[in-house]
Design a protein around this motif. Structure first.
Motif, PDB file in Angstrom:
ATOM      1  N   ASP A 178       0.811  -1.215   0.000  1.00  0.00           N
ATOM      2  CA  ASP A 178       0.000   0.000   0.000  1.00  0.00           C
ATOM      3  C   ASP A 178       0.843   1.264   0.000  1.00  0.00           C
ATOM      4  N   GLY A 179       2.155   1.103  -0.099  1.00  0.00           N
ATOM      5  CA  GLY A 179       3.039   2.264  -0.121  1.00  0.00           C
ATOM      6  C   GLY A 179       3.342   2.841   1.244  1.00  0.00           C
ATOM      7  N   GLN A 180       2.944   2.150   2.329  1.00  0.00           N
ATOM      8  CA  GLN A 180       3.180   2.647   3.677  1.00  0.00           C
ATOM      9  C   GLN A 180       4.439   2.010   4.262  1.00  0.00           C
ATOM     10  N   LEU A 181       5.126   2.749   5.111  1.00  0.00           N
ATOM     11  CA  LEU A 181       6.307   2.219   5.780  1.00  0.00           C
ATOM     12  C   LEU A 181       5.878   1.163   6.795  1.00  0.00           C
ATOM     13  N   ILE A 182       6.485  -0.011   6.736  1.00  0.00           N
ATOM     14  CA  ILE A 182       6.016  -1.124   7.547  1.00  0.00           C
ATOM     15  C   ILE A 182       6.313  -0.924   9.031  1.00  0.00           C
ATOM     16  N   TYR A 183       7.253  -0.025   9.364  1.00  0.00           N
ATOM     17  CA  TYR A 183       7.563   0.201  10.773  1.00  0.00           C
ATOM     18  C   TYR A 183       6.783   1.376  11.358  1.00  0.00           C
ATOM     19  N   LYS A 184       5.934   1.999  10.547  1.00  0.00           N
ATOM     20  CA  LYS A 184       5.181   3.165  11.018  1.00  0.00           C
ATOM     21  C   LYS A 184       4.345   2.830  12.243  1.00  0.00           C
ATOM     22  N   ASP A 185       3.575   1.740  12.188  1.00  0.00           N
ATOM     23  CA  ASP A 185       2.708   1.367  13.302  1.00  0.00           C
ATOM     24  C   ASP A 185       3.477   0.714  14.451  1.00  0.00           C
ATOM     25  N   GLU A 186       4.701   0.284  14.186  1.00  0.00           N
ATOM     26  CA  GLU A 186       5.522  -0.308  15.243  1.00  0.00           C
ATOM     27  C   GLU A 186       6.332   0.751  15.985  1.00  0.00           C
ATOM     28  N   ASN A 187       6.260   1.988  15.506  1.00  0.00           N
ATOM     29  CA  ASN A 187       6.800   3.149  16.221  1.00  0.00           C
ATOM     30  C   ASN A 187       8.314   3.091  16.417  1.00  0.00           C
ATOM     31  N   TYR A 188       9.030   2.714  15.347  1.00  0.00           N
ATOM     32  CA  TYR A 188      10.495   2.785  15.393  1.00  0.00           C
ATOM     33  C   TYR A 188      11.017   3.265  14.047  1.00  0.00           C
ATOM     34  N   ILE A 189      12.297   3.665  14.027  1.00  0.00           N
ATOM     35  CA  ILE A 189      13.008   4.057  12.814  1.00  0.00           C
ATOM     36  C   ILE A 189      14.215   3.143  12.666  1.00  0.00           C
ATOM     37  N   PRO A 190      14.443   2.544  11.484  1.00  0.00           N
ATOM     38  CA  PRO A 190      15.590   1.648  11.300  1.00  0.00           C
ATOM     39  C   PRO A 190      16.881   2.410  11.015  1.00  0.00           C
TER      40      PRO A 190
END
Length: 434
Positions: A178-190
């Motif tokens: 869907d074009g969304q960052l997969i870590y957005k809902d997990e609340n972290y930045i890689p």
């Protein structure tokens, strides 16, 4: 305003092209009932020069009419919580697909709520400059921090990281279908490659800056006149060959005037011999570890993950940095790659982006908050206007020349909306060269 921009947009198309309805609704995270009335919404056409803007109605809804294609919507607004107290709300939605067979498309943009920090990233100089022989000198990068308030700020365990992937135009495997960052809902930045940290408490006085050399902590102007002189006892530098960052092109022995107490330490995550701050488009963020030292946090395997759809080896390893620890972040896009640039930082960190034309000595510089700066009584008669160091259409809309004003004794308050589209512009040269 949207009607005016749409007219300009339609001039790029055959008049027979059909327009379709797009409805965008802004909503709070976790059903928190903030009002998003009169919030600005930007709609960018992916792969084409189309930018539409409008403001939401009383229900947080905005309507556009657009040709079929792929779009990205973003919004940044402030929420008043009391006298002189605000939260920042940012949101975006990538890969909005307008299909010819659908007459109307409805999109919900979840707004992420965050607070602003005393300490902000004022400037990023990373793109290198042109030498006299026409080649590029790239080993003179820096990041400048700034206390954007009238109170002293002290920080323990202060760290700097860069987000995966290194370049905004690279293949970004962190986006889902869907074009969304997969870590957005997990609340972290890689964080990729490694992190740097101040080994001691850093205290920054009101309206003062901290210069951090990333590569080449010497007087580079002796060999390359268009570069930067970092031989300054007040500056800090990233220098820690003991962890494996040993590439002497990036890390010559620092100038002897820089005290060893100003050397930042590193925790290496990947396999490179130099921290790979992108020449074209880094996503840089500033954070503090909480309840754990930077070394302990960055060496704990429970805090690691790997780039999706890649081999689980050290070269693909990243560190999961909690968004709640992040003080500030800047998303840089590579100029000339409009259709390829993709977001890496989530909206709660940075809902926008700023473009960089590299190899010309340009820098990314934070815009002045005109109203807040002019309201400071000590600035009377000290502000310098007529700013002219922007690049093409990218400039500081305040018109205030921040560096000239600082030299004139003024205190500058910079924009901080957690949206680099609003907060930054491309500047002709690093401020340390003024």
């Amino acid at each position: 305003m949207s009607a005016t921009l749409l007219t300009a947009c339609r001039s790029n198309y055959d008049e027979r092209i059909e327009l379709f309805d797009l409805t965008i609704t802004l909503s709070g995270q976790d059903n928190v009932g903030y009002s998003f009335e009169a919030s600005p919404v930007e709609l960018r056409g992916i792969g084409r020069d189309v930018m539409l803007t409008d403001t939401t109605d009383a229900n947080g809804v905005v309507h556009f009419k657009v040709p079929a294609g792929v779009y990205e919507a973003s919004s940044s607004t402030s929420i008043k919580m009391g006298t002189n107290q605000f939260l920042i709300a940012n949101g975006n939605s990538s890969q909005i697909i307008i299909r010819g067979e659908e007459t109307e498309t409805t999109v919900n943009v979840k707004m992420m709520i965050s607070r602003v920090s005393q300490l902000v990233i004022k400037e990023i100089y990373n793109g290198g400059n042109m030498k006299d022989d026409g080649k590029v000198f790239q080993y003179d990068k820096c990041i400048i921090l700034y206390n954007n308030t009238a109170q002293p700020a002290s920080f323990d365990n202060l760290c700097i990281g860069i987000c995966s992937p290194y370049n905004s135009q690279a293949n970004n495997r962190w986006h889902n279908n869907d074009g969304q960052l997969i870590y957005k809902d997990e609340n972290y930045i890689p964080a990729i490659d490694g992190i740097w940290y101040f080994p001691n408490t850093l205290t920054v006085e009101p309206y003062e800056q901290v210069v951090i050399n990333c590569h080449g902590a010497i007087d580079n102007t002796l060999t390359y006149p268009n570069s930067v002189n970092y031989a300054n006892a007040d500056y800090y530098c990233m220098y820690d060959p003991e962890v494996g960052y040993t590439n002497t092109y990036y890390y010559p022995t620092p100038a002897n005037v820089i005290p060893p107490s100003h050397y930042l330490k590193a925790v290496k995550i990947g396999v490179s011999n130099a921290w790979a701050l992108s020449l074209t488009s880094p996503a840089v963020f500033l954070f503090q570890t909480q309840g754990v030292t930077p070394t302990a946090f960055a060496t704990d395997v429970n805090n690691m993950t790997y780039i999706p759809s890649s081999a689980q080896t050290d070269i693909n390893k990243v560190l999961k940095v909690p968004c709640d620890w992040i003080l500030d972040g800047v998303e840089v896009f590579a100029a000339g790659f409009k259709s390829a640039n993709t977001k890496r930082l989530t909206p709660v960190i940075d809902a926008g982006s700023v473009n960089l034309t590299n190899q010309h000595g340009h820098t990314l510089y934070r815009n002045v908050d005109k109203a807040s700066t002019e309201q400071l009584p000590e600035n009377e008669g000290k502000l310098v206007y007529g700013y002219q160091l922007g690049v093409d259409t990218s400039t500081d809309p305040s018109g205030i020349d921040a560096e000239a004003s600082i030299k004139n004794g003024a205190h500058i308050v910079y924009m901080d909306t957690n949206n680099s589209t609003n907060d930054f512009h491309e500047r002709q040269k690093c401020s340390l060269r003024n």
